[in-house]
Design a protein around this motif. Structure first.
Motif: not given
Length: 284
Positions: A129, A133, A188, A191
């Motif tokens: 993750s 990001y 991710t 998201c």
């Protein structure tokens, strides 16, 4: 009152230019400077390409890339089904050198991402993750900033081994940004979960329609409001008024376009594919 706007869409809007762009330039042949046939001098001489800056609806230039990119994906799928995996991936790598830094390499990258989607989408750890990001941040930053020089340098170096390339460093930068955002979203989960929400889904549904319809509104309603209001309100306030009127109108038109043109087109495409599959199926 805008030097940028006044230098675009210079071709007189006539039935000839309309049908020429609708039937040829916007999809099959493309516009000069952004056409796949820019790399074939003989075809350029036989079929002169309309310069992109005089197009009636400039965003239509991307339909050309989407059409031929889709043909590339269809060919990849057919090749994938028929060849052993080592032979297929050898052809895939060769195609990367052919498409080079052009937008067509994005179709290859997306194909590869789809083939590896299960590995990408199962990355649920905090470390992945964090990488996601970072990729999202990089992609968004490259989408909104101007750092073309490094990308132009890479473009010039790779041009020596690639058959096709991006128009310039800016387009190459945006291609890298798109790939970073795509990969960032894939790894991710938070998201992806956010984007499944009602509002993001709605924006996603109308995004392509919004892209296709915003330019005609910009050149008609938005420009008319600025031209008329600037005589009384000044340039800054006339821009604000134009945005207040044109933005809601643009979202409304995009919603109507998505509902009555985009959705039926997708449904027709699926129906055609299902019928073709039925016709080609062996009799039991």
């Amino acid at each position: 009152m805008s030097s940028w706007l006044s230098g675009l869409s210079l071709d007189p809007f006539t039935p000839h230019s309309f049908f020429g762009e609708a039937l040829l330039s916007s999809m099959l042949t493309g516009y000069g400077g952004v056409s796949i046939f820019d790399h074939t001098p003989y075809l350029k001489d036989v079929f002169p390409l309309t310069p992109i800056n005089i197009a009636a609806n400039i965003p239509l230039w991307s339909l050309h890339a989407e059409f031929w990119g889709s043909m590339l994906v269809i060919a990849l799928c057919a090749t994938y089904r028929r060849l052993p995996r080592p032979a297929f991936w050898l052809i895939f790598v060769a195609l990367l050198f052919v498409t080079g830094t052009s937008q067509y390499s994005l179709f290859l990258a997306d194909f590869a991402a789809y083939m590896g989607r299960h590995r990408l989408l199962c990355r649920n750890s905090a470390q992945w993750s964090t990488v996601g990001y970072a990729l999202l941040g990089l992609g968004v930053t490259l989408s909104f900033t101007r750092h073309y020089q490094p990308f132009q340098f890479v473009l010039d170096v790779l041009a020596k081994v690639n058959l096709t390339k991006s128009v310039d460093g800016a387009q190459f930068q945006f291609s890298v940004a798109a790939l970073a955002i795509l990969l960032g979203l894939c790894i991710t989960p938070s998201c992806r979960s956010f984007l499944r929400g009602r509002v993001p889904m709605w924006f996603g549904k109308i995004s392509f329609s919004l892209y296709l319809t915003h330019f005609p509104i910009l050149f008609t309603v938005a420009s008319a409001v600025v031209t008329i209001a600037a005589r009384h309100l000044g340039y800054g306030w006339s821009i604000a008024l134009s945005c207040a009127i044109a933005w809601p109108l643009t979202f409304f038109v995009a919603s109507v376009y998505e509902r009555f043109i985009d959705q039926p087109s997708v449904a027709f495409s699926k129906l055609t594919a299902e019928r073709q599959s039925t016709w080609s199926a062996p009799a039991s």
